[in-house]
Design a protein around this motif. Structure first.
Motif, PDB file in Angstrom:
ATOM      1  N   ALA A 267      17.806  12.777 -26.818  1.00 46.01           N
ATOM      2  CA  ALA A 267      16.712  13.557 -27.390  1.00 46.01           C
ATOM      3  C   ALA A 267      17.231  14.888 -27.928  1.00 46.01           C
ATOM      4  O   ALA A 267      16.855  15.326 -29.017  1.00 46.01           O
ATOM      5  CB  ALA A 267      15.629  13.783 -26.342  1.00 46.01           C
ATOM      6  N   GLU A 268      18.127  15.514 -27.165  1.00 39.76           N
ATOM      7  CA  GLU A 268      18.710  16.791 -27.593  1.00 39.76           C
ATOM      8  C   GLU A 268      19.549  16.625 -28.861  1.00 39.76           C
ATOM      9  O   GLU A 268      19.457  17.424 -29.788  1.00 39.76           O
ATOM     10  CB  GLU A 268      19.571  17.353 -26.466  1.00 39.76           C
ATOM     11  N   ARG A 269      20.341  15.581 -28.918  1.00 36.28           N
ATOM     12  CA  ARG A 269      21.200  15.342 -30.092  1.00 36.28           C
ATOM     13  C   ARG A 269      20.401  15.170 -31.376  1.00 36.28           C
ATOM     14  O   ARG A 269      20.875  15.486 -32.458  1.00 36.28           O
ATOM     15  CB  ARG A 269      22.035  14.079 -29.890  1.00 36.28           C
ATOM     16  N   THR A 270      19.209  14.622 -31.251  1.00 39.99           N
ATOM     17  CA  THR A 270      18.431  14.286 -32.441  1.00 39.99           C
ATOM     18  C   THR A 270      17.179  15.126 -32.637  1.00 39.99           C
ATOM     19  O   THR A 270      16.441  14.918 -33.594  1.00 39.99           O
ATOM     20  CB  THR A 270      18.021  12.807 -32.393  1.00 39.99           C
ATOM     21  N   GLY A 271      16.938  16.046 -31.738  1.00 37.10           N
ATOM     22  CA  GLY A 271      15.780  16.923 -31.886  1.00 37.10           C
ATOM     23  C   GLY A 271      14.447  16.265 -31.565  1.00 37.10           C
ATOM     24  O   GLY A 271      13.406  16.712 -32.037  1.00 37.10           O
ATOM     25  N   CYS A 272      14.452  15.225 -30.774  1.00 38.77           N
ATOM     26  CA  CYS A 272      13.210  14.552 -30.372  1.00 38.77           C
ATOM     27  C   CYS A 272      12.620  15.235 -29.153  1.00 38.77           C
ATOM     28  O   CYS A 272      13.343  15.757 -28.319  1.00 38.77           O
ATOM     29  CB  CYS A 272      13.476  13.097 -30.001  1.00 38.77           C
ATOM     30  N   GLU A 273      11.313  15.191 -29.057  1.00 39.01           N
ATOM     31  CA  GLU A 273      10.646  15.649 -27.842  1.00 39.01           C
ATOM     32  C   GLU A 273      10.802  14.590 -26.775  1.00 39.01           C
ATOM     33  O   GLU A 273      10.892  13.398 -27.093  1.00 39.01           O
ATOM     34  CB  GLU A 273       9.155  15.828 -28.108  1.00 39.01           C
ATOM     35  N   ILE A 274      10.780  15.014 -25.509  1.00 38.72           N
ATOM     36  CA  ILE A 274      10.897  14.053 -24.422  1.00 38.72           C
ATOM     37  C   ILE A 274      10.014  14.476 -23.255  1.00 38.72           C
ATOM     38  O   ILE A 274       9.870  15.668 -22.976  1.00 38.72           O
ATOM     39  CB  ILE A 274      12.364  13.894 -23.959  1.00 38.72           C
ATOM     40  N   VAL A 275       9.416  13.507 -22.614  1.00 40.93           N
ATOM     41  CA  VAL A 275       8.641  13.724 -21.395  1.00 40.93           C
ATOM     42  C   VAL A 275       9.428  13.089 -20.267  1.00 40.93           C
ATOM     43  O   VAL A 275       9.821  11.925 -20.360  1.00 40.93           O
ATOM     44  CB  VAL A 275       7.237  13.084 -21.490  1.00 40.93           C
ATOM     45  N   VAL A 276       9.681  13.871 -19.213  1.00 42.30           N
ATOM     46  CA  VAL A 276      10.445  13.371 -18.064  1.00 42.30           C
ATOM     47  C   VAL A 276       9.603  13.509 -16.802  1.00 42.30           C
ATOM     48  O   VAL A 276       8.600  14.205 -16.784  1.00 42.30           O
ATOM     49  CB  VAL A 276      11.788  14.125 -17.899  1.00 42.30           C
ATOM     50  N   ALA A 277      10.040  12.845 -15.757  1.00 43.21           N
ATOM     51  CA  ALA A 277       9.340  12.905 -14.473  1.00 43.21           C
ATOM     52  C   ALA A 277       9.320  14.344 -13.948  1.00 43.21           C
ATOM     53  O   ALA A 277      10.308  15.063 -14.072  1.00 43.21           O
ATOM     54  CB  ALA A 277      10.020  11.986 -13.467  1.00 43.21           C
ATOM     55  N   GLU A 278       8.197  14.731 -13.377  1.00 41.85           N
ATOM     56  CA  GLU A 278       8.068  16.081 -12.836  1.00 41.85           C
ATOM     57  C   GLU A 278       8.794  16.244 -11.512  1.00 41.85           C
ATOM     58  O   GLU A 278       9.154  17.348 -11.132  1.00 41.85           O
ATOM     59  CB  GLU A 278       6.592  16.440 -12.693  1.00 41.85           C
ATOM     60  N   SER A 279       8.992  15.142 -10.800  1.00 44.51           N
ATOM     61  CA  SER A 279       9.732  15.187  -9.548  1.00 44.51           C
ATOM     62  C   SER A 279      10.475  13.872  -9.365  1.00 44.51           C
ATOM     63  O   SER A 279      10.230  12.904 -10.080  1.00 44.51           O
ATOM     64  CB  SER A 279       8.790  15.421  -8.357  1.00 44.51           C
ATOM     65  N   GLU A 280      11.372  13.850  -8.404  1.00 42.00           N
ATOM     66  CA  GLU A 280      12.153  12.644  -8.134  1.00 42.00           C
ATOM     67  C   GLU A 280      11.281  11.490  -7.668  1.00 42.00           C
ATOM     68  O   GLU A 280      11.645  10.330  -7.825  1.00 42.00           O
ATOM     69  CB  GLU A 280      13.233  12.930  -7.086  1.00 42.00           C
ATOM     70  N   LYS A 281      10.130  11.796  -7.099  1.00 43.17           N
ATOM     71  CA  LYS A 281       9.255  10.753  -6.566  1.00 43.17           C
ATOM     72  C   LYS A 281       8.203  10.286  -7.571  1.00 43.17           C
ATOM     73  O   LYS A 281       7.376   9.443  -7.250  1.00 43.17           O
ATOM     74  CB  LYS A 281       8.585  11.246  -5.289  1.00 43.17           C
ATOM     75  N   SER A 282       8.237  10.822  -8.789  1.00 44.17           N
ATOM     76  CA  SER A 282       7.264  10.418  -9.807  1.00 44.17           C
ATOM     77  C   SER A 282       7.444   8.954 -10.174  1.00 44.17           C
ATOM     78  O   SER A 282       8.550   8.444 -10.229  1.00 44.17           O
ATOM     79  CB  SER A 282       7.434  11.262 -11.074  1.00 44.17           C
ATOM     80  N   LYS A 283       6.334   8.311 -10.439  1.00 44.44           N
ATOM     81  CA  LYS A 283       6.363   6.919 -10.872  1.00 44.44           C
ATOM     82  C   LYS A 283       6.442   6.865 -12.392  1.00 44.44           C
ATOM     83  O   LYS A 283       5.980   7.777 -13.080  1.00 44.44           O
ATOM     84  CB  LYS A 283       5.129   6.184 -10.384  1.00 44.44           C
TER      85      LYS A 283
END
Length: 196
Positions: A43-59
């Motif tokens: 995502a960083e290499r291409t300028g895309c937005e990304i949504v990631v888990a808020e915590s390690e236990k996120s589903k």
């Protein structure tokens, strides 16, 4: 909205969406520790937005729901590539249940979504390709296949059994690790390559 089940998600998504839509990626692969980091790099290499888990236990379903809500708030057609699961884990019951939850989470926010569910099959897998495709198709309703790792000695001929039995078309083939190495599937060229 597209859902992909593989490590090849970014290549697939970026190659056919970036020219037409703003891309929002959702790193929903919560089963593998490095998966989110890997997608964040792309995502960083291409300028895309990304949504990631808020915590390690996120589903994964929570990540997808968050991404779809973000897309909906923007009131734009944003194609969402979902990095959910490595396709080799089709025998993991907990993982397959999570896939069902993911699909429901997306459909709850946007009626009729996801529009496309692409399963990536490793060309080196051999005969195990068919049971993998059967399981994923039964659980989430796969609409297309991406056949990868055709840049080495693998020819991926077992995909013919998958297409024949399940009626799911091959849409792309991967012939390398670069974004541009994902190509639209050409049946005639594929058959010729098998017999060379």
């Amino acid at each position: 909205m597209y859902m992909f089940y593989t490590n090849k998600i970014f290549h697939a998504h970026f190659s056919f969406s970036s020219k037409f839509y703003q891309i929002l990626l959702a790193a929903g692969d919560t089963f593998r520790a490095a998966a989110s980091d890997q997608l964040e790099i792309w995502a960083e290499r291409t300028g895309c937005e990304i949504v990631v888990a808020e915590s390690e236990k996120s589903k994964a379903s929570a990540v997808l729901s968050q991404a779809v809500k973000r897309r909906k708030r923007a009131r734009l057609y944003i194609s969402i590539g979902v990095h959910v699961i490595f396709s080799g884990l089709h025998t993991n019951y907990r993982l397959m249940e999570e896939l069902i939850s993911c699909k429901k989470a997306v459909a709850k926010v946007v009626a009729g979504a996801p529009n496309e569910i692409l399963l990536v099959l490793d060309g080196t897998t051999g005969l195990n390709m068919l049971p993998q495709a059967r399981e994923f198709n039964e659980v989430v309703g796969v609409t297309g296949l991406i056949l990868t790792k055709l840049d080495g000695s693998a020819r991926g001929g077992c995909v013919v059994s998958v297409v024949d039995e399940l009626g799911i078309p091959v849409k792309f083939v991967g012939v390398g690790e670069g974004v541009e190495d994902l190509q639209p599937f050409d049946a005639e060229a594929f058959v010729n390559a098998i017999f060379l």
